[in-house]
Design a protein around this motif. Structure first.
Motif, PDB file in Angstrom:
ATOM      1  N   ASN A   7       0.857  -1.182   0.000  1.00  0.00           N
ATOM      2  CA  ASN A   7       0.000   0.000   0.000  1.00  0.00           C
ATOM      3  C   ASN A   7       0.893   1.232   0.000  1.00  0.00           C
ATOM      4  N   LEU A   8       0.355   2.325  -0.521  1.00  0.00           N
ATOM      5  CA  LEU A   8       1.093   3.590  -0.498  1.00  0.00           C
ATOM      6  C   LEU A   8       1.210   4.096   0.930  1.00  0.00           C
ATOM      7  N   LEU A   9       2.364   4.658   1.253  1.00  0.00           N
ATOM      8  CA  LEU A   9       2.594   5.229   2.570  1.00  0.00           C
ATOM      9  C   LEU A   9       2.317   6.734   2.494  1.00  0.00           C
ATOM     10  N   PRO A  10       1.382   7.261   3.298  1.00  0.00           N
ATOM     11  CA  PRO A  10       1.025   8.683   3.199  1.00  0.00           C
ATOM     12  C   PRO A  10       2.028   9.587   3.912  1.00  0.00           C
ATOM     13  N   VAL A  11       3.196   9.791   3.318  1.00  0.00           N
ATOM     14  CA  VAL A  11       4.212  10.661   3.916  1.00  0.00           C
ATOM     15  C   VAL A  11       4.479  11.826   2.971  1.00  0.00           C
ATOM     16  N   PRO A  12       4.959  12.972   3.494  1.00  0.00           N
ATOM     17  CA  PRO A  12       5.259  14.116   2.626  1.00  0.00           C
ATOM     18  C   PRO A  12       6.389  13.797   1.657  1.00  0.00           C
ATOM     19  N   LYS A  13       6.364  14.458   0.491  1.00  0.00           N
ATOM     20  CA  LYS A  13       7.427  14.289  -0.501  1.00  0.00           C
ATOM     21  C   LYS A  13       8.407  15.444  -0.353  1.00  0.00           C
ATOM     22  N   GLU A  14       9.478  15.203   0.406  1.00  0.00           N
ATOM     23  CA  GLU A  14      10.421  16.278   0.697  1.00  0.00           C
ATOM     24  C   GLU A  14      11.591  16.304  -0.278  1.00  0.00           C
ATOM     25  N   LEU A  15      12.111  15.108  -0.629  1.00  0.00           N
ATOM     26  CA  LEU A  15      13.324  15.063  -1.425  1.00  0.00           C
ATOM     27  C   LEU A  15      13.056  14.918  -2.915  1.00  0.00           C
ATOM     28  N   ASP A  16      11.949  14.283  -3.294  1.00  0.00           N
ATOM     29  CA  ASP A  16      11.626  14.076  -4.699  1.00  0.00           C
ATOM     30  C   ASP A  16      10.131  13.865  -4.829  1.00  0.00           C
ATOM     31  N   GLU A  17       9.696  13.589  -6.052  1.00  0.00           N
ATOM     32  CA  GLU A  17       8.267  13.403  -6.318  1.00  0.00           C
ATOM     33  C   GLU A  17       7.831  11.949  -6.229  1.00  0.00           C
ATOM     34  N   ASP A  18       8.733  11.053  -5.861  1.00  0.00           N
ATOM     35  CA  ASP A  18       8.397   9.637  -5.794  1.00  0.00           C
ATOM     36  C   ASP A  18       7.446   9.356  -4.637  1.00  0.00           C
ATOM     37  N   ASP A  19       6.596   8.331  -4.827  1.00  0.00           N
ATOM     38  CA  ASP A  19       5.791   7.794  -3.746  1.00  0.00           C
ATOM     39  C   ASP A  19       6.607   6.770  -2.971  1.00  0.00           C
ATOM     40  N   THR A  20       6.125   6.434  -1.774  1.00  0.00           N
ATOM     41  CA  THR A  20       6.754   5.374  -0.982  1.00  0.00           C
ATOM     42  C   THR A  20       5.753   4.244  -0.792  1.00  0.00           C
ATOM     43  N   ILE A  21       6.176   3.035  -1.141  1.00  0.00           N
ATOM     44  CA  ILE A  21       5.332   1.851  -1.005  1.00  0.00           C
ATOM     45  C   ILE A  21       5.789   1.058   0.216  1.00  0.00           C
ATOM     46  N   LEU A  22       4.831   0.666   1.054  1.00  0.00           N
ATOM     47  CA  LEU A  22       5.099  -0.257   2.158  1.00  0.00           C
ATOM     48  C   LEU A  22       4.706  -1.657   1.694  1.00  0.00           C
ATOM     49  N   LEU A  23       5.673  -2.556   1.659  1.00  0.00           N
ATOM     50  CA  LEU A  23       5.472  -3.913   1.166  1.00  0.00           C
ATOM     51  C   LEU A  23       5.667  -4.899   2.313  1.00  0.00           C
ATOM     52  N   GLY A  24       4.626  -5.691   2.604  1.00  0.00           N
ATOM     53  CA  GLY A  24       4.706  -6.717   3.641  1.00  0.00           C
ATOM     54  C   GLY A  24       4.844  -8.093   3.004  1.00  0.00           C
ATOM     55  N   LEU A  25       5.758  -8.925   3.543  1.00  0.00           N
ATOM     56  CA  LEU A  25       6.012 -10.246   2.966  1.00  0.00           C
ATOM     57  C   LEU A  25       6.126 -11.294   4.067  1.00  0.00           C
ATOM     58  N   VAL A  26       5.564 -12.460   3.825  1.00  0.00           N
ATOM     59  CA  VAL A  26       5.670 -13.614   4.722  1.00  0.00           C
ATOM     60  C   VAL A  26       5.788 -14.857   3.847  1.00  0.00           C
ATOM     61  N   ARG A  27       6.510 -15.861   4.321  1.00  0.00           N
ATOM     62  CA  ARG A  27       6.633 -17.105   3.569  1.00  0.00           C
ATOM     63  C   ARG A  27       5.262 -17.767   3.396  1.00  0.00           C
ATOM     64  N   GLU A  28       4.971 -18.200   2.170  1.00  0.00           N
ATOM     65  CA  GLU A  28       3.697 -18.860   1.870  1.00  0.00           C
ATOM     66  C   GLU A  28       3.486 -20.095   2.748  1.00  0.00           C
TER      67      GLU A  28
END
Length: 551
Positions: free
Chosen positions: A108-129
């Motif tokens: 999901n997208l992380l709702p943080v300010p864009k201070e250094l560039d215009e990129d979004d930040t994605i939070l990715l959660g992973l667990v072994r199947e």
């Protein structure tokens, strides 16, 4: 109004909470807290304790924490959803190739300010199947909706039940073996993480020091430990004898919490960020002197946050109120998981094994497909009987009118009037025959899809209409055209290959072959978007009573 159930499978206790969220008014319906016996896996204990409840809870959102969970922060350019999914698929494949094991994921997208560039930040959660599938097996008869990191559940609990103060706040759930952390400002999530601590060795270490069992040591800690002894306060004999041996397990925690801000700056690419306060929750937050200990070491205000105080408990059975009161802030994660399940507007990070996710998506789509099919069948059946009856009646009227015209041929004025009536009703007959042709085309296409549509293609739209025959090589008439649109999902057979084969088979069954069907297919994300337009009827012989006939 939504019900949601959360399961917090802790190291020492497993907790299950079911709540109702009605327009923001949150009431707790059920709460259970059971101790994990020595040597028993938490998920196994939860399955045994809650899977046998006489009244089954709603499907539970299960918490994830510690070393079993990986959370990554990825900068990505602002792109369409399907491109974002491809980027995440590529990242997951890279991680799977390193780990050598299939991974279940959610992002999901992380709702943080864009201070250094215009990129979004994605939070990715992973667990072994395989780990998730093992846990679902241990939970046995307890229905599972999905898995969510405890840190995200903590954030959702704060969104629904917190004060949303406009300051940088660190929420810390202090568990028996882990710390679940999330950094927020107001209602925005800046950072979330779960880390393993050394607190799980605390009881055994004190027991060895005092010559008692770990269970007895745990009881002494709950009764006598006072962490204010770690900041210079003089303690009485029993608290001092218990506190000193366990202080080394608590000493690293303030530094670990302070490092979250530094990690957040790096991961979310923020520069101007400083911690304003700390809210402790979880079972460890009940330790005596813990707020003073953390406040002295971190140099920021520290307090205990108990979200239970913000929940309506009037619907909770009295026998379940005592465990809740005893747990207090230890119920925070279970409440946050239940809120995550009940409210789709909260921050979503739900992880499921791929097989379980496909089953759920198919079931959700299947319900609508069954309803749509039933409505189509009911409409076509009704229309068929009504149209057939009207066509028969009007045809009889037309024959009677022809006889009357023949008999009245000597009366010119009367004959013209009768002829106009015949022409009007004949037009109605032709209109009904056209409707019958539309219905017949729809029936034939529906039966074809029902019998031959591959299992990884599904229908999203179905329409039938009259079009100019010249577009189909039949000049001078209007022809019924059936248009079907849908999607295909890549599985064991690529959707495009299966679609092409299906269209080729369909063309081979029609006398006019290529001239009877037009198809389109284009990729959309991981799916295939396709459509078929088919002219299944041709103009009948001029001497026939029917305007159209089957191919």
């Amino acid at each position: 109004m939504s019900l949601g159930t959360g399961l917090d499978a802790g190291h020492h206790k497993v907790r299950l909470a079911q709540l109702r969220n009605k327009k923001g008014e949150i009431s707790l319906q059920r709460y259970y807290s059971e101790t994990v016996e020595g040597g028993e896996a938490p998920m196994e204990a939860a399955g045994g304790a809650f899977g046998r409840l006489s009244k089954k809870p709603t499907p539970a959102r299960v918490g994830l924490t510690g070393s079993d969970l990986m959370m990554r922060y990825l900068p990505v350019p602002p792109v369409e959803d399907w491109r974002l999914e491809r980027l995440m698929d590529f990242e997951v494949r890279e991680l799977e190739s390193r780990s050598g094991s299939p991974l279940a994921t959610s992002f999901n997208l992380l709702p943080v300010p864009k201070e250094l560039d215009e990129d979004d930040t994605i939070l990715l959660g992973l667990v072994r199947e395989d780990l998730l599938e093992e846990w679902m097996g241990l939970l046995d008869k307890l229905p599972v909706q999905g898995f969510t990191p405890n840190a995200i559940a903590l954030y959702n609990a704060y969104l629904a039940l917190g004060d949303h103060e406009a300051s940088v706040t660190l929420l810390a759930n202090v568990g028996a073996t882990t710390l679940d952390l999330c950094l927020v400002r107001g209602t925005d999530l800046y950072f979330a993480r779960s880390v393993t601590t050394g607190l799980d060795k605390r009881d055994a270490s004190l027991g060895q020091r005092l010559g008692v069992s770990p269970q007895r040591a745990q009881s002494l800690i709950h009764k006598h430990m006072d962490l204010r002894g770690g900041i210079g306060q003089r303690l009485e004999t029993d608290p001092d004898r218990v506190t000193r041996p366990v202080l080394p397990f608590y000493d690293p925690l303030p530094t670990l919490l302070s490092s979250v801000v530094t990690l957040c700056k790096a991961q979310a690419r923020l520069q101007d960020l400083s911690l304003d306060r700390v809210l402790l929750t979880g079972g460890g937050a009940k330790a005596k002197g813990i707020t003073e200990f953390f406040q002295e070491r971190m140099r920021v205000p520290v307090s205990v946050w108990n979200p239970v105080e913000m929940v309506d408990l009037s619907a909770l059975p009295p026998e379940q109120a005592d465990p809740l009161e005893e747990d207090g802030p230890a119920a925070s994660v279970a409440l946050g998981l239940a809120l995550s399940a009940a409210d789709a507007d909260l921050y979503a990070l739900e992880i499921l094994p791929k097989a379980a996710r496909k089953r759920r998506e198919f079931q959700e789509r299947g319900i609508f497909a069954v309803i749509a099919a039933a409505l189509v069948i009911a409409f076509l059946a009704f229309d068929f009987f009504v149209t057939s009856s009207q066509a028969t009646d009007l045809a009889a009227d037309a024959r009677r009118l022809r006889i009357q015209v023949d008999k009245a041929s000597k009366a010119d004025a009367e004959a013209r009037g009768l002829l106009e009536e015949v022409q009007r009703k004949t037009g109605i007959v032709q209109e009904l025959q056209t409707r019958r042709a539309l219905q017949q085309s729809a029936w034939e296409m529906y039966e074809t899809l029902l019998a031959a549509l591959p299992d990884n293609l599904w229908v999203e739209s179905f329409a039938v209409e009259l079009q100019e025959g010249k577009d189909w090589g039949l000049a001078g008439v209007s022809v019924p055209v059936v248009t079907v649109g849908g999607r295909g999902q890549d599985a064991s057979r690529p959707a495009r290959t299966v679609f092409n084969r299906f269209v080729a088979d369909l063309k081979s069954q029609l006398p006019r072959g290529e001239d009877s069907i037009r198809e389109t297919a284009k990729p959309r994300g991981r799916d295939l978007e396709w459509s078929i337009s088919a002219q299944l009827l041709v103009q009948a012989d001029p001497d026939s009573d029917e305007e159209y006939e089957d191919e």
